[in-house]
Scaffold this motif. Structure first.
Motif, short mmCIF file in Angstrom:
data_model
loop_
_atom_site.label_atom_id
_atom_site.label_comp_id
_atom_site.label_asym_id
_atom_site.label_seq_id
_atom_site.Cartn_x
_atom_site.Cartn_y
_atom_site.Cartn_z
N LYS A 2 0.84 -1.20 0.00
CA LYS A 2 0.00 0.00 0.00
C LYS A 2 0.87 1.25 0.00
CE LYS A 2 -3.88 -2.06 2.33
NZ LYS A 2 -4.81 -1.97 3.44
N PRO A 3 0.43 2.28 -0.73
CA PRO A 3 1.21 3.52 -0.75
C PRO A 3 1.05 4.32 0.54
CG PRO A 3 -0.75 3.80 -2.05
CD PRO A 3 -0.73 2.34 -1.62
N THR A 81 1.85 13.46 -2.57
CA THR A 81 2.83 12.53 -3.14
C THR A 81 2.64 11.16 -2.51
OG1 THR A 81 4.47 13.18 -1.48
CG2 THR A 81 4.55 14.33 -3.59
N THR A 82 3.00 10.14 -3.25
CA THR A 82 2.89 8.77 -2.74
C THR A 82 4.27 8.13 -2.69
OG1 THR A 82 2.46 7.94 -4.96
CG2 THR A 82 0.56 8.45 -3.60
N ASN A 83 4.46 7.36 -1.66
CA ASN A 83 5.69 6.59 -1.50
C ASN A 83 5.32 5.13 -1.32
OD1 ASN A 83 7.32 8.93 -1.50
ND2 ASN A 83 6.84 9.26 0.64
#
Length: 84
Positions: A2-3, A81-83
């Motif tokens: 999952k991000p 933003t996604t990581n």
């Protein structure tokens, strides 16, 4: 996997919208043809997760958009933003 979302560069701008004004001669409130929009201060915040974002928005909303003025609102800008 999952991000993990990140909310960067959060800016909250307080906006006041005036739709009527008081006339002393007529002693009554007069509706304006066009509402006057005043942008107030811009607050820059750092938030780390969604819960922190909601808490920050709730705090500033309760402070600025109170019960007596329904025309006030907040403009919110942020970079998501996604990581992984």
């Amino acid at each position: 996997m999952k991000p993990i979302f990140s909310y960067d560069d959060l800016e909250i701008t307080k906006v006041e919208c005036i739709k009527s004004k008081w006339d002393n001669k007529k002693e009554k409130s007069i509706k304006l043809k066009k509402p006057h929009i005043k942008k107030g201060e811009t607050i820059k915040c750092n938030v780390y997760d969604l819960v922190d974002l909601i808490e920050t928005l709730r705090f500033h909303s309760d402070e600025h958009c109170n019960y007596y003025s329904d025309d006030n609102y907040l403009e919110v800008k942020f970079k998501l933003t996604t990581n992984y």
